[in-house]
Design a protein around this motif. Sequence first.
Motif, PDB file in Angstrom:
ATOM      1  N   THR A  38       0.698  -1.147  -0.014  1.00  0.00           N
ATOM      2  CA  THR A  38       0.174   0.009   0.016  1.00  0.00           C
ATOM      3  C   THR A  38       0.753   1.358  -0.019  1.00  0.00           C
ATOM      4  N   GLY A  39       2.361   1.114   0.501  1.00  0.00           N
ATOM      5  CA  GLY A  39       2.860   2.271   0.585  1.00  0.00           C
ATOM      6  C   GLY A  39       2.812   3.040   1.658  1.00  0.00           C
ATOM      7  N   ALA A  40       2.382   2.521   2.777  1.00  0.00           N
ATOM      8  CA  ALA A  40       2.097   3.283   4.073  1.00  0.00           C
ATOM      9  C   ALA A  40       3.394   2.964   4.605  1.00  0.00           C
ATOM     10  N   GLY A  41       3.872   3.890   5.654  1.00  0.00           N
ATOM     11  CA  GLY A  41       4.903   3.580   6.596  1.00  0.00           C
ATOM     12  C   GLY A  41       4.685   2.895   7.801  1.00  0.00           C
ATOM     13  N   TRP A  42       5.678   2.208   8.433  1.00  0.00           N
ATOM     14  CA  TRP A  42       5.464   1.648   9.602  1.00  0.00           C
ATOM     15  C   TRP A  42       6.506   1.745  10.556  1.00  0.00           C
ATOM     16  N   GLU A  43       6.321   1.358  11.825  1.00  0.00           N
ATOM     17  CA  GLU A  43       7.336   1.547  12.961  1.00  0.00           C
ATOM     18  C   GLU A  43       7.229   0.540  14.062  1.00  0.00           C
ATOM     19  N   GLU A  44       7.935   0.230  14.687  1.00  0.00           N
ATOM     20  CA  GLU A  44       7.602  -0.623  15.780  1.00  0.00           C
ATOM     21  C   GLU A  44       8.280  -0.138  17.122  1.00  0.00           C
ATOM     22  N   LYS A  45       7.517  -0.094  18.308  1.00  0.00           N
ATOM     23  CA  LYS A  45       7.899   0.209  19.373  1.00  0.00           C
ATOM     24  C   LYS A  45       7.618  -0.876  20.590  1.00  0.00           C
ATOM     25  N   ASP A  46       8.825  -0.848  21.304  1.00  0.00           N
ATOM     26  CA  ASP A  46       8.860  -1.842  22.484  1.00  0.00           C
ATOM     27  C   ASP A  46       8.188  -1.567  23.834  1.00  0.00           C
ATOM     28  N   ILE A  47       7.052  -2.245  23.956  1.00  0.00           N
ATOM     29  CA  ILE A  47       6.350  -1.848  25.051  1.00  0.00           C
ATOM     30  C   ILE A  47       7.066  -1.840  26.490  1.00  0.00           C
ATOM     31  N   ASN A  48       8.152  -2.622  26.542  1.00  0.00           N
ATOM     32  CA  ASN A  48       8.894  -2.481  27.766  1.00  0.00           C
ATOM     33  C   ASN A  48       9.848  -1.265  27.802  1.00  0.00           C
ATOM     34  N   GLN A  49       9.999  -0.390  26.865  1.00  0.00           N
ATOM     35  CA  GLN A  49      10.671   0.708  26.883  1.00  0.00           C
ATOM     36  C   GLN A  49       9.732   2.102  27.166  1.00  0.00           C
ATOM     37  N   ASP A  50       8.533   1.975  27.247  1.00  0.00           N
ATOM     38  CA  ASP A  50       7.604   3.084  27.458  1.00  0.00           C
ATOM     39  C   ASP A  50       6.435   2.878  28.259  1.00  0.00           C
ATOM     40  N   PRO A  51       6.663   3.507  29.606  1.00  0.00           N
ATOM     41  CA  PRO A  51       5.708   3.171  30.695  1.00  0.00           C
ATOM     42  C   PRO A  51       4.141   3.370  29.972  1.00  0.00           C
ATOM     43  N   GLU A  52       4.111   4.570  29.508  1.00  0.00           N
ATOM     44  CA  GLU A  52       2.695   4.904  28.812  1.00  0.00           C
ATOM     45  C   GLU A  52       2.009   3.602  28.238  1.00  0.00           C
ATOM     46  N   LEU A  53       2.597   3.422  27.191  1.00  0.00           N
ATOM     47  CA  LEU A  53       2.293   2.303  26.284  1.00  0.00           C
ATOM     48  C   LEU A  53       2.190   0.727  27.037  1.00  0.00           C
ATOM     49  N   TYR A  54       3.020   0.477  28.025  1.00  0.00           N
ATOM     50  CA  TYR A  54       2.728  -0.396  28.888  1.00  0.00           C
ATOM     51  C   TYR A  54       1.563  -0.475  29.481  1.00  0.00           C
ATOM     52  N   ARG A  55       1.268   0.692  30.171  1.00  0.00           N
ATOM     53  CA  ARG A  55       0.031   0.920  31.018  1.00  0.00           C
ATOM     54  C   ARG A  55      -1.232   0.643  30.088  1.00  0.00           C
ATOM     55  N   LEU A  56      -1.164   1.450  29.117  1.00  0.00           N
ATOM     56  CA  LEU A  56      -2.240   1.263  27.969  1.00  0.00           C
ATOM     57  C   LEU A  56      -2.459  -0.090  27.387  1.00  0.00           C
ATOM     58  N   TYR A  57      -1.610  -0.833  27.249  1.00  0.00           N
ATOM     59  CA  TYR A  57      -1.649  -2.028  26.098  1.00  0.00           C
ATOM     60  C   TYR A  57      -1.113  -3.184  26.425  1.00  0.00           C
ATOM     61  N   TRP A  58      -0.494  -3.525  27.663  1.00  0.00           N
ATOM     62  CA  TRP A  58       0.314  -4.532  28.231  1.00  0.00           C
ATOM     63  C   TRP A  58      -0.398  -6.000  28.069  1.00  0.00           C
ATOM     64  N   GLU A  59      -1.854  -5.857  28.148  1.00  0.00           N
ATOM     65  CA  GLU A  59      -2.630  -7.032  27.959  1.00  0.00           C
ATOM     66  C   GLU A  59      -3.127  -7.520  26.689  1.00  0.00           C
ATOM     67  N   GLN A  60      -2.762  -6.703  25.646  1.00  0.00           N
ATOM     68  CA  GLN A  60      -3.045  -6.815  24.409  1.00  0.00           C
ATOM     69  C   GLN A  60      -2.061  -6.970  23.195  1.00  0.00           C
ATOM     70  N   ILE A  61      -0.808  -7.008  23.460  1.00  0.00           N
ATOM     71  CA  ILE A  61       0.200  -6.969  22.637  1.00  0.00           C
ATOM     72  C   ILE A  61       0.237  -8.349  21.842  1.00  0.00           C
ATOM     73  N   PRO A  62       0.546  -8.318  20.553  1.00  0.00           N
ATOM     74  CA  PRO A  62       0.809  -7.160  19.875  1.00  0.00           C
ATOM     75  C   PRO A  62      -0.173  -6.039  19.494  1.00  0.00           C
ATOM     76  N   VAL A  63      -0.217  -4.747  19.675  1.00  0.00           N
ATOM     77  CA  VAL A  63      -1.187  -3.934  19.235  1.00  0.00           C
ATOM     78  C   VAL A  63      -0.648  -3.060  18.074  1.00  0.00           C
ATOM     79  N   VAL A  64      -1.710  -2.891  17.170  1.00  0.00           N
ATOM     80  CA  VAL A  64      -1.333  -2.182  15.990  1.00  0.00           C
ATOM     81  C   VAL A  64      -2.171  -0.957  15.988  1.00  0.00           C
TER      82      VAL A  64
END
Length: 87
Positions: A38-64
């Motif tokens: 599709t030509g879209a860009g993408w990135e990956e974030k490690d949930i262990n490196q970001d306390p806010e992402l961890y708080r929001l998503y730790w039970e759901q990974i991988p999250v897109v």
Amino acid sequence: MGPMETQEPQKKVTLIGKPGCHLCDVARDTIVRVCSETGAGWEEKDINQDPELYRLYWEQIPVVLVDGAQHDFWRVDPERLRAALTG
């Protein structure tokens, strides 16, 4: 105005996961394939490196996320992702 100027900005996919996560590996493969189509860009974030992402998503990974909004979790449906990126 040329055709490139009228196109909408490229969408961006973010994969939130962690090392050693099998579902994250599967999700990454799907994201790489669909983004290349599709030509879209993408990135990956490690949930262990970001306390806010961890708080929001730790039970759901991988999250897109697509453009910062949650699109999917646990399993990525390639057709649904393609539709979100091209719609």
